[in-house]
Design a protein around this motif. Structure first.
Motif, PDB file in Angstrom:
ATOM      1  N   PHE A 173       0.825  -1.211   0.000  1.00 17.25           N
ATOM      2  CA  PHE A 173       0.000   0.000   0.000  1.00 17.25           C
ATOM      3  C   PHE A 173       0.859   1.262   0.000  1.00 17.25           C
ATOM      4  O   PHE A 173       0.528   2.242  -0.667  1.00 17.25           O
ATOM      5  N   LEU A 174       1.968   1.230   0.738  1.00 20.77           N
ATOM      6  CA  LEU A 174       2.850   2.397   0.795  1.00 20.77           C
ATOM      7  C   LEU A 174       3.429   2.739  -0.574  1.00 20.77           C
ATOM      8  O   LEU A 174       3.582   3.910  -0.926  1.00 20.77           O
ATOM      9  N   THR A 175       3.789   1.712  -1.333  1.00 14.76           N
ATOM     10  CA  THR A 175       4.399   1.926  -2.649  1.00 14.76           C
ATOM     11  C   THR A 175       3.365   2.011  -3.775  1.00 14.76           C
ATOM     12  O   THR A 175       3.739   2.161  -4.944  1.00 14.76           O
ATOM     13  N   GLU A 176       2.093   1.884  -3.406  1.00 12.86           N
ATOM     14  CA  GLU A 176       0.990   1.935  -4.378  1.00 12.86           C
ATOM     15  C   GLU A 176       1.140   0.861  -5.451  1.00 12.86           C
ATOM     16  O   GLU A 176       0.949   1.106  -6.645  1.00 12.86           O
ATOM     17  N   LYS A 177       1.503  -0.334  -5.012  1.00 11.40           N
ATOM     18  CA  LYS A 177       1.682  -1.462  -5.925  1.00 11.40           C
ATOM     19  C   LYS A 177       0.736  -2.608  -5.547  1.00 11.40           C
ATOM     20  O   LYS A 177       1.128  -3.763  -5.460  1.00 11.40           O
ATOM     21  N   PHE A 178      -0.520  -2.254  -5.318  1.00 10.21           N
ATOM     22  CA  PHE A 178      -1.467  -3.285  -4.886  1.00 10.21           C
ATOM     23  C   PHE A 178      -1.773  -4.258  -6.013  1.00 10.21           C
ATOM     24  O   PHE A 178      -1.960  -3.871  -7.163  1.00 10.21           O
ATOM     25  N   SER A 179      -1.820  -5.543  -5.659  1.00 11.21           N
ATOM     26  CA  SER A 179      -2.158  -6.601  -6.611  1.00 11.21           C
ATOM     27  C   SER A 179      -2.798  -7.749  -5.843  1.00 11.21           C
ATOM     28  O   SER A 179      -2.246  -8.221  -4.850  1.00 11.21           O
ATOM     29  N   TRP A 180      -3.964  -8.172  -6.301  1.00 11.72           N
ATOM     30  CA  TRP A 180      -4.631  -9.303  -5.645  1.00 11.72           C
ATOM     31  C   TRP A 180      -3.792 -10.569  -5.762  1.00 11.72           C
ATOM     32  O   TRP A 180      -3.743 -11.378  -4.823  1.00 11.72           O
ATOM     33  N   LEU A 181      -3.147 -10.750  -6.892  1.00 16.78           N
ATOM     34  CA  LEU A 181      -2.309 -11.937  -7.071  1.00 16.78           C
ATOM     35  C   LEU A 181      -1.131 -11.922  -6.100  1.00 16.78           C
ATOM     36  O   LEU A 181      -0.837 -12.926  -5.446  1.00 16.78           O
ATOM     37  N   PHE A 182      -0.458 -10.779  -6.006  1.00 15.74           N
ATOM     38  CA  PHE A 182       0.672 -10.675  -5.090  1.00 15.74           C
ATOM     39  C   PHE A 182       0.208 -10.874  -3.645  1.00 15.74           C
ATOM     40  O   PHE A 182       0.872 -11.566  -2.868  1.00 15.74           O
ATOM     41  N   LEU A 183      -0.928 -10.283  -3.292  1.00 13.27           N
ATOM     42  CA  LEU A 183      -1.470 -10.451  -1.942  1.00 13.27           C
ATOM     43  C   LEU A 183      -1.750 -11.914  -1.635  1.00 13.27           C
ATOM     44  O   LEU A 183      -1.371 -12.422  -0.570  1.00 13.27           O
ATOM     45  N   SER A 184      -2.381 -12.615  -2.567  1.00 13.20           N
ATOM     46  CA  SER A 184      -2.688 -14.033  -2.359  1.00 13.20           C
ATOM     47  C   SER A 184      -1.409 -14.869  -2.276  1.00 13.20           C
ATOM     48  O   SER A 184      -1.337 -15.834  -1.509  1.00 13.20           O
ATOM     49  N   SER A 185      -0.388 -14.483  -3.041  1.00  9.52           N
ATOM     50  CA  SER A 185       0.903 -15.194  -2.988  1.00  9.52           C
ATOM     51  C   SER A 185       1.554 -15.030  -1.622  1.00  9.52           C
ATOM     52  O   SER A 185       2.080 -15.986  -1.051  1.00  9.52           O
ATOM     53  N   VAL A 186       1.509 -13.804  -1.096  1.00  7.16           N
ATOM     54  CA  VAL A 186       2.077 -13.529   0.232  1.00  7.16           C
ATOM     55  C   VAL A 186       1.344 -14.337   1.301  1.00  7.16           C
ATOM     56  O   VAL A 186       1.978 -14.935   2.189  1.00  7.16           O
ATOM     57  N   LEU A 187       0.021 -14.381   1.217  1.00  7.20           N
ATOM     58  CA  LEU A 187      -0.777 -15.123   2.195  1.00  7.20           C
ATOM     59  C   LEU A 187      -0.486 -16.622   2.114  1.00  7.20           C
ATOM     60  O   LEU A 187      -0.366 -17.296   3.148  1.00  7.20           O
ATOM     61  N   MET A 188      -0.373 -17.137   0.903  1.00  5.91           N
ATOM     62  CA  MET A 188      -0.060 -18.560   0.734  1.00  5.91           C
ATOM     63  C   MET A 188       1.302 -18.897   1.323  1.00  5.91           C
ATOM     64  O   MET A 188       1.465 -19.901   2.019  1.00  5.91           O
ATOM     65  N   LEU A 189       2.287 -18.052   1.046  1.00  2.00           N
ATOM     66  CA  LEU A 189       3.626 -18.275   1.579  1.00  2.00           C
ATOM     67  C   LEU A 189       3.631 -18.202   3.101  1.00  2.00           C
ATOM     68  O   LEU A 189       4.349 -18.960   3.771  1.00  2.00           O
ATOM     69  N   GLY A 190       2.837 -17.290   3.641  1.00  2.00           N
ATOM     70  CA  GLY A 190       2.806 -17.109   5.084  1.00  2.00           C
ATOM     71  C   GLY A 190       2.130 -18.232   5.827  1.00  2.00           C
ATOM     72  O   GLY A 190       2.549 -18.596   6.935  1.00  2.00           O
TER      73      GLY A 190
END
Length: 329
Positions: free
Chosen positions: A230-247
């Motif tokens: 959000f800080l870098t204004e680079k929001f992506s649903w795919l990236f968010l889901s990837s981060v959640l899966m990895l976590g």
């Protein structure tokens, strides 16, 4: 009725789709492999205009690249491996060799002349064109940012220290700050922000993930990366889901056939990325009808075949390189 059903299933008639899904879920694939597989397939789907996933696959691939760097290079530095820097250089050359070779081939066949910025992998600093690969340009540039300082012993210790979660967290904060500050200092929107200073924090996110071992660290990883997005204004649903899966997950259970298919495609992401448009063109030449799905299959299988061939050649070349270094010792 029951016997009829069994006869249909066990009739011995070839059924490719059924055979893929029939085996039990006794194999597994790492979440990192699955995330990379998803990203490269979605890139091809997007490029072929089959499915608009909303973008962000490149962010995911940069994060995966950071994970690979941490698991492969940082681990070697911490084990006091004398070949850590050489291995990092070879990792870069492993990407550079097929990329430059393929760019030269394409440019000579299509344009009839060579573009210096594409061949030397800095085309991302110029307006986009169809015969360059900005992702690989940025990937190489980020790796060089980490490799060159590593030749100095003090910096090598700092990079080795990124195995520690707190150190990796500091790196992540620094790279996110760099992306924010340089955005106001130099506007790169005309380049779609495809420059190292805007993409390096995704790479750092991968390093942070690799350093997170406990549940607490995984939660911090998820929280801080989402905040950075959000800080870098680079929001992506795919990236968010990837981060959640990895976590939240380490491995995914699959049946044997699916595990092999996903693993092969994931490993071949470089060659799929390089060649998918050309495989699609070949598909259109072979078949008298247009089929985006057939083009997708061609692109994935073609990339996998090229990767298998190149991997075998690379292993042989690396053995020769290692033998040379052994003699020098």
């Amino acid at each position: 009725m029951k016997n009829t059903k069994n006869n249909l299933i066990d009739s011995g008639k070839p059924n490719f789709i059924w055979n893929i899904f029939r085996s039990s879920f006794n194999s597994q694939i790492t979440v990192v492999e699955f995330v990379r597989f998803s990203a490269i397939v979605l890139i091809v789907l997007g490029h072929f205009q089959i499915f608009d996933y909303g973008g962000g696959a490149s962010y995911t691939l940069f994060m995966v690249a950071g994970i690979t760097y941490a698991k492969y290079i940082i681990e070697k530095i911490n084990s006091n491996s004398k070949t850590a820097l050489i291995d990092h250089a070879l990792l870069i050359f492993k990407i550079i060799i097929p990329t430059i070779s393929y760019i030269i081939l394409l440019q000579l066949m299509i344009d009839g002349h060579l573009s210096i910025d594409s061949i030397f992998l800095f085309s991302n600093w110029n307006p986009p064109n169809n015969l360059s690969y900005w992702f690989i340009d940025v990937y190489i540039q980020i790796n060089l940012i980490f490799l060159i300082p590593s030749f100095f012993s003090y910096n090598k210790k700092i990079i080795g220290g990124l195995k520690n979660f707190n150190n990796a967290l500091i790196l992540f904060a620094v790279t996110v700050s760099l992306a924010i500050l340089t955005k106001y200092m130099s506007d790169t929107r005309h380049l779609f922000d495809r420059v190292p200073n805007q993409m390096i924090w995704f790479f750092s996110a991968g390093i942070l993930y690799a350093a997170s071992n406990s549940v607490k660290e995984k939660i911090i990883f998820i929280s801080i990366v989402v905040f950075g997005m959000f800080l870098t204004e680079k929001f992506s649903w795919l990236f968010l889901s990837s981060v959640l899966m990895l976590g939240f997950f380490s491995n995914i259970k699959l049946n044997n056939n699916l595990q092999i298919i996903i693993s092969k495609i994931s490993t071949a992401s470089l060659f799929i990325y390089l060649t998918h448009f050309q495989w699609a063109g070949l598909c259109r030449q072979i078949f008298p009808f247009d089929s985006k799905i057939m083009e997708l299959i061609f692109a994935l299988i073609g990339g996998v075949i090229l990767n298998i061939i190149y991997s075998k050649l690379w292993v042989k070349s690396k053995l020769k390189i290692n033998s040379v270094f052994d003699r020098l010792k």
